[in-house]
Design a protein around this motif. Structure first.
Motif, PDB file in Angstrom:
ATOM      1  N   PRO A 479      45.058-111.937-150.389  1.00  0.00           N
ATOM      2  CA  PRO A 479      45.685-110.831-149.664  1.00  0.00           C
ATOM      3  C   PRO A 479      45.362-109.462-150.245  1.00  0.00           C
ATOM      4  CG  PRO A 479      47.244-112.616-149.983  1.00  0.00           C
ATOM      5  CD  PRO A 479      46.028-112.979-150.775  1.00  0.00           C
ATOM      6  N   ASP A 480      45.179-109.359-151.556  1.00  0.00           N
ATOM      7  CA  ASP A 480      44.905-108.063-152.171  1.00  0.00           C
ATOM      8  C   ASP A 480      43.425-107.869-152.473  1.00  0.00           C
ATOM      9  OD1 ASP A 480      44.700-109.939-154.148  1.00  0.00           O
ATOM     10  OD2 ASP A 480      45.949-108.886-155.615  1.00  0.00           O
ATOM     11  N   ALA A 481      42.564-108.737-151.919  1.00  0.00           N
ATOM     12  CA  ALA A 481      41.119-108.618-152.168  1.00  0.00           C
ATOM     13  C   ALA A 481      40.519-107.514-151.309  1.00  0.00           C
ATOM     14  CB  ALA A 481      40.415-109.943-151.885  1.00  0.00           C
ATOM     15  N   GLU A 482      39.461-106.913-151.817  1.00  0.00           N
ATOM     16  CA  GLU A 482      38.774-105.868-151.068  1.00  0.00           C
ATOM     17  C   GLU A 482      38.173-106.418-149.778  1.00  0.00           C
ATOM     18  OE1 GLU A 482      35.747-102.155-152.092  1.00  0.00           O
ATOM     19  OE2 GLU A 482      36.004-103.810-153.507  1.00  0.00           O
ATOM     20  N   SER A 483      37.741-107.689-149.807  1.00  0.00           N
ATOM     21  CA  SER A 483      37.168-108.295-148.608  1.00  0.00           C
ATOM     22  C   SER A 483      38.200-108.426-147.492  1.00  0.00           C
ATOM     23  CB  SER A 483      36.598-109.673-148.948  1.00  0.00           C
ATOM     24  OG  SER A 483      37.613-110.546-149.421  1.00  0.00           O
ATOM     25  N   THR A 484      39.460-108.664-147.851  1.00  0.00           N
ATOM     26  CA  THR A 484      40.515-108.755-146.840  1.00  0.00           C
ATOM     27  C   THR A 484      40.778-107.394-146.214  1.00  0.00           C
ATOM     28  OG1 THR A 484      41.513-110.594-148.061  1.00  0.00           O
ATOM     29  CG2 THR A 484      42.891-109.484-146.424  1.00  0.00           C
ATOM     30  N   GLN A 485      40.745-106.364-147.039  1.00  0.00           N
ATOM     31  CA  GLN A 485      40.890-105.005-146.510  1.00  0.00           C
ATOM     32  C   GLN A 485      39.748-104.699-145.544  1.00  0.00           C
ATOM     33  OE1 GLN A 485      41.154-102.054-149.569  1.00  0.00           O
ATOM     34  NE2 GLN A 485      41.378-100.354-148.144  1.00  0.00           N
ATOM     35  N   ASP A 486      38.545-105.103-145.899  1.00  0.00           N
ATOM     36  CA  ASP A 486      37.396-104.887-145.009  1.00  0.00           C
ATOM     37  C   ASP A 486      37.556-105.676-143.704  1.00  0.00           C
ATOM     38  OD1 ASP A 486      36.300-103.288-146.962  1.00  0.00           O
ATOM     39  OD2 ASP A 486      35.013-104.865-147.791  1.00  0.00           O
ATOM     40  N   LEU A 487      38.129-106.882-143.804  1.00  0.00           N
ATOM     41  CA  LEU A 487      38.323-107.699-142.611  1.00  0.00           C
ATOM     42  C   LEU A 487      39.301-107.040-141.646  1.00  0.00           C
ATOM     43  CD1 LEU A 487      38.032-110.268-140.943  1.00  0.00           C
ATOM     44  CD2 LEU A 487      39.773-111.338-142.404  1.00  0.00           C
ATOM     45  N   VAL A 488      40.394-106.497-142.171  1.00  0.00           N
ATOM     46  CA  VAL A 488      41.350-105.796-141.299  1.00  0.00           C
ATOM     47  C   VAL A 488      40.661-104.641-140.580  1.00  0.00           C
ATOM     48  CG1 VAL A 488      43.439-104.375-141.276  1.00  0.00           C
ATOM     49  CG2 VAL A 488      43.374-106.471-142.637  1.00  0.00           C
ATOM     50  N   GLY A 489      39.839-103.900-141.317  1.00  0.00           N
ATOM     51  CA  GLY A 489      39.102-102.804-140.697  1.00  0.00           C
ATOM     52  C   GLY A 489      38.115-103.295-139.642  1.00  0.00           C
ATOM     53  N   ALA A 490      37.473-104.439-139.911  1.00  0.00           N
ATOM     54  CA  ALA A 490      36.490-104.973-138.963  1.00  0.00           C
ATOM     55  C   ALA A 490      37.159-105.414-137.666  1.00  0.00           C
ATOM     56  CB  ALA A 490      35.741-106.143-139.597  1.00  0.00           C
ATOM     57  N   VAL A 491      38.324-106.070-137.767  1.00  0.00           N
ATOM     58  CA  VAL A 491      39.032-106.504-136.559  1.00  0.00           C
ATOM     59  C   VAL A 491      39.474-105.291-135.741  1.00  0.00           C
ATOM     60  CG1 VAL A 491      41.064-107.716-135.692  1.00  0.00           C
ATOM     61  CG2 VAL A 491      39.748-108.689-137.587  1.00  0.00           C
ATOM     62  N   ARG A 492      39.962-104.285-136.441  1.00  0.00           N
ATOM     63  CA  ARG A 492      40.396-103.082-135.723  1.00  0.00           C
ATOM     64  C   ARG A 492      39.216-102.360-135.084  1.00  0.00           C
ATOM     65  NH1 ARG A 492      44.966-101.117-140.196  1.00  0.00           N
ATOM     66  NH2 ARG A 492      46.615-102.504-139.397  1.00  0.00           N
ATOM     67  N   ASP A 493      38.077-102.407-135.723  1.00  0.00           N
ATOM     68  CA  ASP A 493      36.882-101.795-135.121  1.00  0.00           C
ATOM     69  C   ASP A 493      36.459-102.538-133.859  1.00  0.00           C
ATOM     70  OD1 ASP A 493      36.810 -99.899-137.104  1.00  0.00           O
ATOM     71  OD2 ASP A 493      35.317-100.948-138.333  1.00  0.00           O
ATOM     72  N   ARG A 494      36.678-103.865-133.829  1.00  0.00           N
ATOM     73  CA  ARG A 494      36.294-104.648-132.652  1.00  0.00           C
ATOM     74  C   ARG A 494      37.334-104.579-131.535  1.00  0.00           C
ATOM     75  NH1 ARG A 494      32.934-110.140-133.650  1.00  0.00           N
ATOM     76  NH2 ARG A 494      31.529-109.413-135.299  1.00  0.00           N
ATOM     77  N   ALA A 495      38.512-104.076-131.847  1.00  0.00           N
ATOM     78  CA  ALA A 495      39.604-104.087-130.871  1.00  0.00           C
ATOM     79  C   ALA A 495      39.242-103.391-129.556  1.00  0.00           C
ATOM     80  CB  ALA A 495      40.858-103.465-131.483  1.00  0.00           C
ATOM     81  N   PRO A 496      38.578-102.211-129.553  1.00  0.00           N
ATOM     82  CA  PRO A 496      38.222-101.590-128.264  1.00  0.00           C
ATOM     83  C   PRO A 496      37.308-102.467-127.411  1.00  0.00           C
ATOM     84  CG  PRO A 496      38.064 -99.990-130.046  1.00  0.00           C
ATOM     85  CD  PRO A 496      38.260-101.332-130.684  1.00  0.00           C
ATOM     86  N   GLY A 497      36.344-103.126-128.043  1.00  0.00           N
ATOM     87  CA  GLY A 497      35.453-104.014-127.303  1.00  0.00           C
ATOM     88  C   GLY A 497      36.199-105.205-126.727  1.00  0.00           C
ATOM     89  N   THR A 502      38.701-108.253-122.263  1.00  0.00           N
ATOM     90  CA  THR A 502      39.828-109.105-121.859  1.00  0.00           C
ATOM     91  C   THR A 502      40.987-108.336-121.241  1.00  0.00           C
ATOM     92  OG1 THR A 502      40.903-108.926-124.035  1.00  0.00           O
ATOM     93  CG2 THR A 502      39.262-110.684-123.741  1.00  0.00           C
ATOM     94  N   GLY A 503      40.985-107.012-121.406  1.00  0.00           N
ATOM     95  CA  GLY A 503      42.108-106.220-120.919  1.00  0.00           C
ATOM     96  C   GLY A 503      43.325-106.270-121.813  1.00  0.00           C
ATOM     97  N   ALA A 504      43.214-106.894-122.979  1.00  0.00           N
ATOM     98  CA  ALA A 504      44.339-107.042-123.896  1.00  0.00           C
ATOM     99  C   ALA A 504      44.264-106.018-125.020  1.00  0.00           C
ATOM    100  CB  ALA A 504      44.361-108.450-124.480  1.00  0.00           C
ATOM    101  N   ARG A 505      45.411-105.501-125.389  1.00  0.00           N
ATOM    102  CA  ARG A 505      45.499-104.590-126.536  1.00  0.00           C
ATOM    103  C   ARG A 505      45.688-105.427-127.792  1.00  0.00           C
ATOM    104  NH1 ARG A 505      50.137 -99.864-127.301  1.00  0.00           N
ATOM    105  NH2 ARG A 505      49.374 -99.043-129.296  1.00  0.00           N
ATOM    106  N   VAL A 506      44.825-105.231-128.778  1.00  0.00           N
ATOM    107  CA  VAL A 506      44.829-106.050-129.991  1.00  0.00           C
ATOM    108  C   VAL A 506      45.285-105.207-131.179  1.00  0.00           C
ATOM    109  CG1 VAL A 506      43.396-107.361-131.601  1.00  0.00           C
ATOM    110  CG2 VAL A 506      43.062-107.606-129.141  1.00  0.00           C
ATOM    111  N   SER A 507      46.254-105.729-131.953  1.00  0.00           N
ATOM    112  CA  SER A 507      46.768-105.045-133.142  1.00  0.00           C
ATOM    113  C   SER A 507      46.841-106.033-134.295  1.00  0.00           C
ATOM    114  CB  SER A 507      48.165-104.458-132.888  1.00  0.00           C
ATOM    115  OG  SER A 507      48.172-103.598-131.763  1.00  0.00           O
ATOM    116  N   VAL A 508      46.461-105.596-135.474  1.00  0.00           N
ATOM    117  CA  VAL A 508      46.526-106.434-136.682  1.00  0.00           C
ATOM    118  C   VAL A 508      47.796-106.093-137.444  1.00  0.00           C
ATOM    119  CG1 VAL A 508      45.335-107.190-138.756  1.00  0.00           C
ATOM    120  CG2 VAL A 508      44.019-106.390-136.793  1.00  0.00           C
TER     121      VAL A 508
END
Length: 748
Positions: A479-497, A502-508
């Motif tokens: 949970p406190d790894a830098e890779s997990t922080q990067d993953l949260v950012g990556a999911v949020r970056d993909r959220a608009p696509g 799908t027409g769904a709003r995605v939130s982490v």
């Protein structure tokens, strides 16, 4: 201010019984308030306005079992056994059924339902979801869970309970934490050579801490007060309460040694040393209150709680302490002929005793440029690790060895992967009830499985009426790894696509995402907060000392102390240097709010020492107009007090390094190290060297600026007898700034 404090000190001395009764009444009132209101601490770290917090709030209505906190129950079969054996499977089933009946439990996710059984069948992981956040759980809810699953141990299984529901429980002050108080008593006894004098700062500090902490616990019923806020208020209240009383009491004893009447001496000490105490306390209060600019509620409450503890310490020092001096009357005067007496007043036909502070000042000012270079180089070297500073909220991986939550954390990490200790939650707001929403949620799950760093994505939990779905995402890293922080950012970056597809709003969201958002907000606020603190430092010292050199020098020294403290924290808590010696359970990122707390607290304490030391030098400069001797005389008079105050601060903070709390330990270490470095390397060494190097220029101020600035009279010059030998009463010829065109002559 000096005149007001003079009158306040005289009044408290005369009406000592009334003042003592008033403080006893205040203490009794806050105790009654605590008994009537109770108190409940809140250790949840929320960040309103962030994506993670907004999603949690949205989930609370449709997915209460996912919106609250959760606990992990880990079952491990003995060597050669498997949790799938009938006897072990039955024991686990019975235990989890009992867990479902525990208070506040919303749902129990069994290993069969989630597929969380290791390949060797030795370990199984169950998740217990609660309806509330951790701070809102009923008292004893977690104890009830542990009691519910304990019978599984009778069947031969090893059971460990942990997870997000278990976190920092604060610090229970015990024998190790009280070592700092005992050391403080020893330092005071050596400083004053009197147990009566040594006991007064402790008594006044205990009254202040009692009022402050009891009041803080009483208001915790209506405010979200964390256990860390209480511990920080305790550390600061105790440390500054002793130090402020020490400064006033030292001036009082020096005046008694010179033959001043006890009542007049108490009043003068309040008007001079008390004036410096009020200013020093104000800087600490302002810096701590400045934590509110970060706009994180729990940090705002933490800063205001610590500021309130310091404010109470100042009030105690300028009211209760003079009253206690009244009870002692003349018994606090050093014995005639003692070294304490000779340090402050020269015997007839002799000279004042040379002090260690004066000898040290002579040493560091003999080659001032060399001293400055050596100090700066040493602190810059210590600061090098600070470039590797990483911030995160601590996890149960930082819990003490042998604790249930640490055993659960380590077992999960070994058996399933570190990401299972802090799964991410993804809220998909499809807006399409029925089959369309379910299909959209499935497509989102497929998209998430393609994101680098994702180990697994659980089946969507779908809410038919709203069309919302919650998906559990397991990261590859902790949970406190830098890779997990990067993953949260990556999911949020993909959220608009994903939304377009799908027409769904995605939130982490989830505890891990909230922690990452808190750390990001704190990291982004570090530079602006530093700018505010540095700017405040410059302005305050400019007004107090009416000098351009002193504020710049003080600010540069503060920045050196902060950088060195950051470097030491990274070396110990990230790199692992001396980790075993200090009992660091696990190395990793530094607790995310440590930098701003350290900067706020260390700024105030650094200004304490700056005022205590330099006000004595300016006082001598105002009296004689000789720059070189003013530095030595000021160091001679103040260094013993500054040394004692710094040692007391150091040992009080250092005593809390012994705690196992993963939030408090690094903060206590940073404060102890920062105080030691700032007091001895910066204030006691760098400051005299710089002032000796610039000579009279240290006290230069443009005339136009001198006219604009208010005169705070921090040295209490207006309380002294009128000058002699041709000077008009009330004039202070040597404090006038040099004109803008006048060049400062060489140092004496």
């Amino acid at each position: 201010m000096a005149t007001l404090l003079y009158r306040l000190g005289r009044g408290a001395f005369r009406h000592r019984r009334l003042v003592l009764a008033a403080w006893a009444g205040v203490l009794a009132a806050v105790v009654c308030a605590l008994v009537a209101l109770g108190g409940k601490l809140d250790n949840d770290f929320a960040i309103p306005g962030s994506q993670s917090q907004r999603a949690l709030d949205s989930m609370a209505e449709n997915f209460p079992a996912a919106a609250g906190t959760s606990a992990h129950v880990v079952f491990t079969a003995p060597d050669g056994g498997a949790v799938t054996e009938p006897r072990y499977a039955k024991a686990m089933g019975d235990a989890l059924a009992a867990a479902g009946d525990a208070p506040d439990v919303a749902a129990v996710l069994s290993p069969e339902r989630t597929g969380t059984v290791t390949q060797d069948k030795r370990t199984a992981l169950a998740q217990v979801n609660y309806r509330q956040e951790r701070s809102e759980l009923d008292e004893g809810a977690l104890d009830a869970l542990e009691d519910a699953v304990r019978p599984a141990e009778e069947a031969g299984l090893t059971v460990a309970v942990g997870g997000p529901a278990y976190g920092s429980g604060g610090v229970a002050v015990g024998a190790l934490e009280l070592i700092g108080v005992l050391v403080a008593l020893g330092v005071l006894a050596i400083t004053f050579g009197s147990l009566l004098a040594a006991g007064m700062p402790l008594l006044s500090a205990f009254v202040g801490v009692g009022v402050g902490l009891t009041g803080l616990l009483a208001v915790s019923t209506g405010l979200s007060v964390s256990s860390t806020a209480v511990t920080l208020a305790l550390m600061l209240g105790l440390a500054v309460g002793i130090d402020y009383a020490l400064f006033i009491l030292s001036r009082h004893r020096a005046q008694l040694a010179a033959g001043t009447d006890p009542e007049e001496s108490a009043a003068l000490a309040s008007g001079t040393a008390g004036n410096a105490v009020v200013f020093a306390g104000a800087t600490v209060v302002i810096a701590l209150a400045g934590l509110s600019v970060v706009r994180i509620p729990f940090l705002t409450v933490m800063g205001l709680s610590a500021a309130a503890a310091v404010l109470i310490a100042v009030l105690v020092a300028v009211t209760l302490l003079p009253a206690l001096l009244g009870f002692a009357d003349g018994r606090l005067a050093p014995r005639a002929g003692s070294r304490a007496a000779r340090r402050t007043a020269a015997p007839e036909g002799g000279a004042k005793a040379t002090t260690g502070g004066e000898r040290w000042a002579r040493l560091v000012t003999r080659r001032p440029l060399l001293t400055i270079a050596a100090v700066v180089a040493a602190l810059a070297t210590v600061a090098i690790p600070a470039a590797d500073l990483r911030l995160a909220l601590p996890t149960n991986g930082s819990a003490p060895e042998g604790s249930s939550q640490r055993e659960a954390y380590d077992t999960i990490a070994r058996g399933f992967g570190p990401g299972f200790n802090g799964p991410l939650l993804v809220l998909a707001e499809t807006g399409a009830p029925g089959a369309d929403g379910q299909r959209a949620a499935g497509r989102i799950a497929a998209e998430l499985r393609q994101v680098p760093g994702v180990t697994a994505v659980g089946p969507p939990q779908y809410h038919a009426a709203s069309g919302d779905a919650v998906l559990q995402v397991i990261a590859r890293g902790a949970p406190d790894a830098e890779s997990t922080q990067d993953l949260v950012g990556a999911v949020r970056d993909r959220a608009p696509g994903i939304e377009r597809a799908t027409g769904a709003r995605v939130s982490v969201t989830g505890n891990t995402a909230v922690g990452i958002d808190v750390s990001d907000r704190l990291g982004a606020s570090l530079v602006p907060f530093a700018a505010v603190v540095v700017g405040l430092c410059l302005v305050l010292l400019l007004v107090v000392f009416r000098s351009l050199v002193i504020p710049v020098k003080a600010t540069a020294g503060f920045l050196l102390s902060v950088a060195a403290s950051f470097g030491a924290v990274v070396a110990v808590f990230q790199w692992g240097w001396l980790a075993d010696v200090l009992g660091v359970a696990r190395t990793g990122p530094v607790v995310s709010f440590l930098p701003v707390v350290l900067m706020a607290v260390l700024f105030g304490l650094a200004m304490d020492y700056e005022v205590f030391l330099v006000s004595g030098m300016r006082e001598e400069w105002a009296r004689t107009g000789r720059a070189g001797p003013a530095v030595l005389e000021g160091a001679r008079n103040a260094s013993r007090v500054v040394t004692s105050a710094a040692l007391i601060m150091f040992f009080v903070f250092a005593s809390f390094v012994t705690t196992d709390d993963s939030l408090v330990k690094p903060i206590a270490f940073a404060l102890a190290f920062g105080v030691f470095v700032d007091a001895f390397a910066v204030r006691m060494t760098l400051v005299p060297a710089v002032l000796a190097l610039v000579g009279r220029g240290a006290w230069w101020l443009p005339r136009w600026l001198d006219r604009l600035l208010p005169d705070l009279d921090i040295e209490g010059a207006r309380l002294r007898p009128a000058p002699t030998a041709g000077h008009s009463p009330g004039s202070r010829p040597n404090t006038a700034p040099l004109s803008e065109n006048q060049q400062p002559p060489p140092s004496d």
